[in-house]
Design a protein around this motif. Structure first.
Motif, short mmCIF file in Angstrom:
data_model
loop_
_atom_site.label_atom_id
_atom_site.label_comp_id
_atom_site.label_asym_id
_atom_site.label_seq_id
_atom_site.Cartn_x
_atom_site.Cartn_y
_atom_site.Cartn_z
N SER A 28 -20.62 -31.70 0.01
CA SER A 28 -21.87 -32.32 0.41
C SER A 28 -21.80 -33.50 1.19
O SER A 28 -22.50 -33.86 2.18
N PHE A 29 -20.70 -34.30 0.81
CA PHE A 29 -20.74 -35.89 1.50
C PHE A 29 -20.02 -35.63 2.75
O PHE A 29 -20.15 -36.45 3.47
N GLU A 31 -20.87 -33.91 5.26
CA GLU A 31 -21.91 -33.65 6.16
C GLU A 31 -22.46 -35.24 6.36
O GLU A 31 -22.70 -35.68 7.61
N ARG A 35 -23.13 -37.50 10.61
CA ARG A 35 -24.19 -38.14 11.24
C ARG A 35 -24.17 -39.16 11.95
O ARG A 35 -22.93 -39.83 11.95
N ILE B 87 -25.43 -32.56 -5.87
CA ILE B 87 -25.73 -32.71 -4.25
C ILE B 87 -25.50 -31.44 -3.66
O ILE B 87 -24.26 -31.07 -3.48
N LYS B 88 -26.48 -31.11 -2.92
CA LYS B 88 -26.25 -29.61 -1.80
C LYS B 88 -26.27 -30.47 -0.69
O LYS B 88 -26.78 -31.61 -0.27
N LYS B 89 -25.89 -29.74 0.18
CA LYS B 89 -25.83 -30.17 1.79
C LYS B 89 -27.16 -30.22 2.45
O LYS B 89 -28.14 -29.29 2.15
N LEU B 124 -31.53 -39.40 10.47
CA LEU B 124 -30.88 -38.39 11.39
C LEU B 124 -31.24 -38.49 12.62
O LEU B 124 -30.76 -37.93 13.88
#
Lengths: 312, 183
Positions: A28-29, A31, A35, B87-89, B124
């Protein structure tokens, strides 16, 4: 899936489930680093010390970036520019740093077991970034992560680790980590580098590189560590290179889609040709990239969440 | 902790009607559907967002991109969470800069999740606007945040819990009010 550790001292303390939790979290990290704003606020207000008593490029900057991308404050500390050169002891150094309210201490030290010693008295979370010839847990975790990313699994894979395994903390952490995840590990090198005792960690031993590479899925080359070697370990670098350097011809003995790994820094022309390092088999730079995500996962799992009581 | 069901406030029919009404409201308010994107907050917000995306498609023949947000890393109650909140994406495979974002969650309570989600979105990119869609508004806000689209307003006590159950993960469409059983 609970990760109930206060420190990360070595792979030897981790169960298979712990390792999988780290790998999932790191996924997950990954990603976050892709960014435009490569930062999340999860460790805001935490202070981390990067205490490097031995030189490092990758591990140190990787931990620094991981901390910064989680919004923690990090101070870098190296032997040469500190009061250690004036003779301050390790314990005094740690206690003084800790009195400035640190939350985690990342330590690399030439003495095996030093992170364990520190963990015995300090209040902060201790993370082993390589201790002598003992362990380098985050390297093993990022290697496992990279293998899983490329091969989609670890169970049943044949991993060949080539070189100075006896002096290598990377090799030891990797043997423990990979066998726990179901891979088969074969160590290859001259007998002085791969003594029989290493079998007790769960690895096979092969003195002939060509034989060892037969049907390998992963080939992990180690650096010849001049700084840790005793005299007369092998006759000459040239001879070592002739017998154990990974050339394209040798790599062909491994499986067709086998990947090539190296923890860095590379002695090009000794354990590996430049050609191999930049070939399409090589995932060496991917290892470095994944290292940041894996270290973010470790920092998050240790420092994030509820503060647990730390028993001395 | 054990919980007992106090009331079943919506069934699948009512839920379906609420979805249709909300979708109409979104389409009415956003004339330019080309600039619209939907972002669901994990877990149930994602399924609600997917249904809205589908309804816009049937109603207007427009395909609106859908993203998924995991806000764990942005929570302000982080240190009160259980140590291992997995933690998910976050998966937002498009640029949100300049877009009108419809942020979707199942229940709004204190407003802290929405605050975290907005922070996360701004990291983002800079959207032109953010609109908030929640399926249930249960009151008790602690921050100045109000939804733009609401499935149902449901006044509750702080002790109570609201459960939005969706076919996609719960095998049934319904909204329940539950309360912990006193021992």
């Amino acid at each position: 899936m609970a990760f109930q550790h206060t420190h990360l001292l070595g792979i030897e303390d981790l169960t298979r489930e712990d390792i999988l939790t780290v790998l999932e979290t790191a996924d997950s990290f990954l990603e976050v680093s892709s960014r435009e704003v490569k930062k999340v606020p999860v460790l805001r207000g935490k202070t981390i010390v990067n205490l490097f008593m031995e030189p490092s490029t990758r591990t140190r900057s990787s931990f620094e970036l991981a901390s910064k991308r989680l919004s923690a404050d990090i101070i870098n500390f190296s032997k040469q520019t500190s009061a250690v050169v004036k003779g301050e002891s390790l314990r005094d150094t740690i206690e003084n740093l800790e009195s400035m309210q640190t939350d985690a201490i990342i330590i690399r030290h030439e003495a095996s077991g030093s992170p364990h010693y520190i963990a015995s008295f300090c209040r902060s979370h201790v993370i082993n970034a390589g201790d002598g010839t003992h362990e380098h847990p985050t390297q093993a975790l990022l290697d496992a992560f990279t293998i899983r990313q490329k091969k989609k699994r670890l169970e049943g894979l044949k991993v060949v680790i080539v070189g100075d395994c006896v002096n290598s903390r990377v090799a030891k952490s990797n043997i423990l980590c990979l066998t726990r995840l179901g891979a088969r590990v074969t160590l290859a090198g001259p007998p002085a580098f791969v003594p029989e005792q290493l079998k007790s960690l769960g690895a096979d031993i092969e003195y002939n590189l060509d034989k060892a590479l037969e049907s390998a899925d992963v080939v992990m080359m180690l650096r010849i560590q001049m700084e840790r070697m005793q005299k007369n370990c092998f006759p000459s670098l040239r001879e070592y290179a002739q017998l154990f350097s990974l050339t394209p011809q040798r790599m062909n003995r491994a499986k067709k889609r086998a990947i090539l790994m190296h923890p860095g820094p590379i002695n090009k022309g000794i354990e590996l040709t430049s050609e191999m390092a930049s070939s399409d088999r090589s995932v060496i730079l991917k290892q470095v990239e994944n290292g940041v995500a894996v270290r973010m996962a470790i920092l998050y799992l240790l420092l994030g969440g509820k503060e647990r009581e730390i028993t001395a | 902790m054990e919980e007992k069901i106090k009331a079943r406030v919506m069934d699948s029919k009512k839920i379906k009607r609420a979805f249709q009404r909300i979708t109409t409201e979104i389409v009415e308010r956003n004339r330019d559907l080309n600039e619209l994107v939907i972002v669901g907050i994990r877990t149930r917000g994602v399924f609600i967002a997917k249904r809205i995306q589908q309804l816009i498609k049937t109603m207007e023949e427009a395909s609106v991109p859908l993203g998924i947000l995991d806000i764990t890393l942005y929570r302000d109650d982080f240190s009160e969470l259980e140590p291992q909140h997995i933690i998910k994406k976050t998966e937002i495979p498009f640029d949100i800069a300049g877009k009108d974002v419809v942020l979707v969650d199942d229940v709004i309570f204190t407003g802290r999740t929405t605050r975290a989600a907005m922070d996360s979105l701004f990291d983002l990119g800079r959207p032109r606007s953010i609109q908030l869609l929640v399926f249930i508004d249960r009151g008790h806000r602690e921050l100045p945040i109000q939804p733009d689209y609401i499935g149902k307003f449901l006044p509750t006590s702080r002790r109570e819990k609201v459960k939005v159950r969706l076919k996609e993960i719960d095998k049934i469409d319904e909204v329940l009010i539950t309360e912990p059983v006193k021992i």
